[in-house]
Structure formats: structure tokens, C-alpha cells
Scaffold this motif. Structure first.
Motif, mmCIF file in Angstrom:
data_model
loop_
_atom_site.group_PDB
_atom_site.id
_atom_site.type_symbol
_atom_site.label_atom_id
_atom_site.label_comp_id
_atom_site.label_asym_id
_atom_site.label_seq_id
_atom_site.Cartn_x
_atom_site.Cartn_y
_atom_site.Cartn_z
ATOM 1 N N ALA A 188 46.085 54.423 17.248
ATOM 2 C CA ALA A 188 44.737 54.881 17.556
ATOM 3 C C ALA A 188 44.289 55.942 16.562
ATOM 4 C CB ALA A 188 44.691 55.460 18.976
ATOM 5 N N VAL A 189 43.008 55.900 16.199
ATOM 6 C CA VAL A 189 42.452 56.913 15.305
ATOM 7 C C VAL A 189 42.627 58.304 15.895
ATOM 8 C CG1 VAL A 189 40.289 57.798 14.347
ATOM 9 C CG2 VAL A 189 40.794 55.355 14.228
ATOM 10 N N ARG A 190 42.456 58.417 17.210
ATOM 11 C CA ARG A 190 42.491 59.732 17.829
ATOM 12 C C ARG A 190 43.899 60.303 17.952
ATOM 13 N NH1 ARG A 190 37.849 57.583 19.284
ATOM 14 N NH2 ARG A 190 38.820 55.985 20.543
ATOM 15 N N ARG A 191 44.897 59.655 17.372
ATOM 16 C CA ARG A 191 46.205 60.316 17.290
ATOM 17 C C ARG A 191 46.136 61.500 16.318
ATOM 18 N NH1 ARG A 191 47.034 55.669 13.928
ATOM 19 N NH2 ARG A 191 48.183 56.070 11.976
ATOM 20 N N ALA A 192 45.086 61.522 15.462
ATOM 21 C CA ALA A 192 44.876 62.667 14.569
ATOM 22 C C ALA A 192 44.121 63.794 15.261
ATOM 23 C CB ALA A 192 44.118 62.222 13.319
ATOM 24 N N GLY A 193 43.725 63.578 16.510
ATOM 25 C CA GLY A 193 43.047 64.617 17.272
ATOM 26 C C GLY A 193 41.567 64.368 17.417
ATOM 27 N N THR A 212 52.128 62.411 19.091
ATOM 28 C CA THR A 212 52.285 62.493 17.646
ATOM 29 C C THR A 212 51.772 63.833 17.144
ATOM 30 O OG1 THR A 212 50.099 61.560 17.216
ATOM 31 C CG2 THR A 212 51.935 60.008 17.474
ATOM 32 N N ASP A 213 52.042 64.129 15.890
ATOM 33 C CA ASP A 213 51.542 65.338 15.257
ATOM 34 C C ASP A 213 50.858 64.947 13.952
ATOM 35 O OD1 ASP A 213 51.040 68.034 14.963
ATOM 36 O OD2 ASP A 213 52.916 68.415 13.911
ATOM 37 N N GLU A 214 50.002 63.938 14.034
ATOM 38 C CA GLU A 214 49.343 63.392 12.857
ATOM 39 C C GLU A 214 48.132 64.240 12.475
ATOM 40 O OE1 GLU A 214 50.510 60.975 11.154
ATOM 41 O OE2 GLU A 214 51.283 59.345 12.379
ATOM 42 N N SER A 215 47.653 64.031 11.246
ATOM 43 C CA SER A 215 46.421 64.638 10.768
ATOM 44 C C SER A 215 45.625 63.555 10.043
ATOM 45 C CB SER A 215 46.724 65.792 9.802
ATOM 46 O OG SER A 215 47.247 65.277 8.581
ATOM 47 N N ALA A 227 37.297 59.714 27.030
ATOM 48 C CA ALA A 227 37.668 61.039 27.525
ATOM 49 C C ALA A 227 39.189 61.148 27.529
ATOM 50 C CB ALA A 227 37.109 61.246 28.935
ATOM 51 N N PRO A 228 39.718 62.373 27.537
ATOM 52 C CA PRO A 228 41.173 62.520 27.575
ATOM 53 C C PRO A 228 41.782 61.755 28.745
ATOM 54 C CG PRO A 228 40.126 64.633 27.156
ATOM 55 C CD PRO A 228 39.030 63.677 27.472
ATOM 56 N N HIS A 229 42.830 61.003 28.433
ATOM 57 C CA HIS A 229 43.621 60.285 29.426
ATOM 58 C C HIS A 229 42.868 59.116 30.073
ATOM 59 C CE1 HIS A 229 46.146 63.687 28.767
ATOM 60 N NE2 HIS A 229 45.333 64.518 29.396
ATOM 61 N N GLU A 238 36.527 69.974 28.603
ATOM 62 C CA GLU A 238 36.225 69.961 27.174
ATOM 63 C C GLU A 238 37.348 70.618 26.381
ATOM 64 O OE1 GLU A 238 31.403 69.786 26.999
ATOM 65 O OE2 GLU A 238 32.352 71.697 26.546
ATOM 66 N N GLY A 239 37.529 70.144 25.155
ATOM 67 C CA GLY A 239 38.529 70.745 24.286
ATOM 68 C C GLY A 239 39.265 69.706 23.455
ATOM 69 N N PHE A 240 40.219 70.195 22.688
ATOM 70 C CA PHE A 240 40.981 69.341 21.771
ATOM 71 C C PHE A 240 41.990 68.502 22.551
ATOM 72 C CE2 PHE A 240 44.651 68.520 19.049
ATOM 73 C CZ PHE A 240 44.047 67.963 17.926
ATOM 74 N N TRP A 241 42.087 67.233 22.151
ATOM 75 C CA TRP A 241 43.128 66.385 22.710
ATOM 76 C C TRP A 241 43.571 65.405 21.643
ATOM 77 C CZ3 TRP A 241 42.577 60.971 23.912
ATOM 78 C CH2 TRP A 241 41.308 60.458 23.628
ATOM 79 N N ARG A 242 44.727 64.810 21.867
ATOM 80 C CA ARG A 242 45.310 63.903 20.886
ATOM 81 C C ARG A 242 45.868 62.683 21.612
ATOM 82 N NH1 ARG A 242 47.325 65.264 15.819
ATOM 83 N NH2 ARG A 242 47.407 67.486 16.335
ATOM 84 N N SER A 243 45.534 61.508 21.134
ATOM 85 C CA SER A 243 46.045 60.282 21.729
ATOM 86 C C SER A 243 47.521 60.107 21.384
ATOM 87 C CB SER A 243 45.253 59.076 21.213
ATOM 88 O OG SER A 243 45.852 57.865 21.646
#
Length: 241
Positions: free
Chosen positions: A183-188, A2-5, A150-152, A173-178
């Protein structure tokens, strides 16, 4: 993917919390456990306040509470929820890495509930926190436990039928998006290791006062059975010099 914010998911997120989210209620409670029961006369800043779940709780303890968040839509929801008192609440749109609306040395205590994992520059955020806190002021923060969120990361089932967490890329470490559309983390989200979150405040001159990995309550376990054996959050309190 997704490309959510946070602005695009704000209505959904506010509705989720207002309906009663076991994990978010638990996070609020374990974070507030690191603060005095009575906050009357204290100026408390809630960094990354979202729709105000923690800011309102601070005011309920008597604080002069200020909630800041970079999402204008979430601030709209926070203001619409009102103030439970006996303390007061004001909200402002602000960047947690800058705290441009907050004067130097104007805050007695700070909270950051599940928000430092969203700031892109942890060092900048901690420098801003240090600037606005009074001497010996405290910051209590919680983050999704980085060892398990953690990512993935994914779930699997053990041979005895119990759920087990599978974690990959913990050190990346770094930015990731679900890519989970609910999921809340679809916003990053910013993934950082446990060591990073504990070492960074020390590097900025804070003293570590408390670290907890809270055991899920029966209510959380009933709503989220897979999480029954894992601490969902890391909760920390540090004090400025």
C-alpha cells in the motif's frame, strides 16, 4: 508495521504508475477537470508532484509547470520521465509546508494531487500556497476520501455478497501508517476529517469554488471492484483573494 518513507518506496511507486494505475490516472483526470483545457502562458505549480504524473499533464496543456516534492528520489524519477510539451517542466526538491524555492506571487494556478494528506501541517501548507499564488489564483487539490480511507478501515462482505467498507477512528486526526506491504500509505499519511479539509482553506482567506466526490469510472471499477460504489477521492478548487 513498516518504517517506510517516500524515498524508500519511490522506485516501486514510479513503476506502479508507469505501468498504468487506474486510480492514479482517474485522480489526474478528475483534478485536471477543474482546470482550463488550455494553460498556455500560465505558471502552474504542482505541490507534491511525486513522479510527475500531473505535472506532465499540465505541460501537455501548455503550462509552464513546476513540480515540487520533498522526496529526492521521486524527483529523480520525475525528471527522468521527460516533458511531453508543448509547455515546459522544471522540478525541485521542496517542502510543501514552506515552498522555499517558490517566490511570492509567482504562480497563477496550483495543483495538489493526493499530496495534502501527506503534509504534516495543513495550515502551514495553505499559508505557503496563499503566499506564492497571484491574487485570485486557484488551488485545485484532491485527497483520498477521508470518510473511507481512515485509520484501520477495512472491508467486509454484506449478506448479499457485496463488499462494504468498515470505517473506524474517523474522528481521530493525525499521522498513521498502513501495515499493508503493498500500500502507498505504508509510507505514512495524515488523516483529517472532511470538515477539516473544507474549513482550513476558508480560514486562510480562500473562496470555495468547487467540491466533487467523483464516481469511479468503469475502468476503475473493473480494476478495483470493491470501490465501484464509493468515491475514492475528494476533489476541491479554491481561489485566493
Amino acid at each position: 508495521m513498516t518504517d517506510e518513507s517516500w524515498d524508500t518506496i519511490a522506485d516501486w511507486y514510479a513503476a506502479l504508475l508507469r505501468a498504468g494505475s487506474a486510480l492514479h490516472d482517474f485522480n489526474r483526470d478528475v483534478l485536471l477537470a477543474l482546470l482550463p483545457d488550455e494553460l498556455s502562458g500560465l505558471r502552474v505549480l504542482d505541490l507534491g508532484c511525486g513522479e510527475g504524473i500531473i505535472t506532465r499533464a499540465l505541460a501537455a496543456r501548455g503550462a509552464a509547470a513546476t513540480g515540487i516534492d520533498p522526496s529526492p528520489r521521486l524527483i529523480e524519477h520525475a525528471r527522468a520521465a521527460g516533458t511531453p510539451g508543448p509547455g515546459t517542466v522544471v522540478y525541485a526538491v521542496d517542502d510543501g509546508c514552506v515552498l522555499g524555492t517558490v517566490a511570492d506571487g509567482s504562480v497563477d494556478r496550483m495543483t495538489a494531487g493526493l499530496s495534502l494528506s501527506h503534509v504534516p501541517d495543513l495550515d502551514a501548507a495553505l499559508a505557503a500556497v496563499r503566499r506564492v499564488l497571484v491574487p485570485r489564483g486557484t488551488l485545485a487539490f484532491s485527497i483520498p476520501h477521508p470518510c473511507f480511507v481512515a485509520p484501520h478501515a477495512s472491508w467486509t462482505t454484506a449478506t448479499d455478497g457485496t463488499a462494504r467498507r468498515v470505517v473506524g477512528d474517523y474522528l481521530a486526526e493525525g499521522f498513521w501508517r498502513s501495515d499493508n506491504p503493498r500500500a502507498v500509505r505504508r509510507a505514512g499519511n495524515q488523516h483529517r476529517t472532511l470538515a477539516t479539509y473544507l474549513a482550513a482553506p476558508l480560514r486562510h482567506g480562500f473562496t470555495l469554488e468547487a467540491v466533487t466526490e467523483p464516481t469511479p469510472t468503469a475502468h476503475v471499477a473493473a480494476r478495483r471492484p470493491k470501490r465501484a460504489g464509493l468515491p475514492p477521492f475528494l476533489v476541491v478548487r479554491v481561489r485566493s483573494a
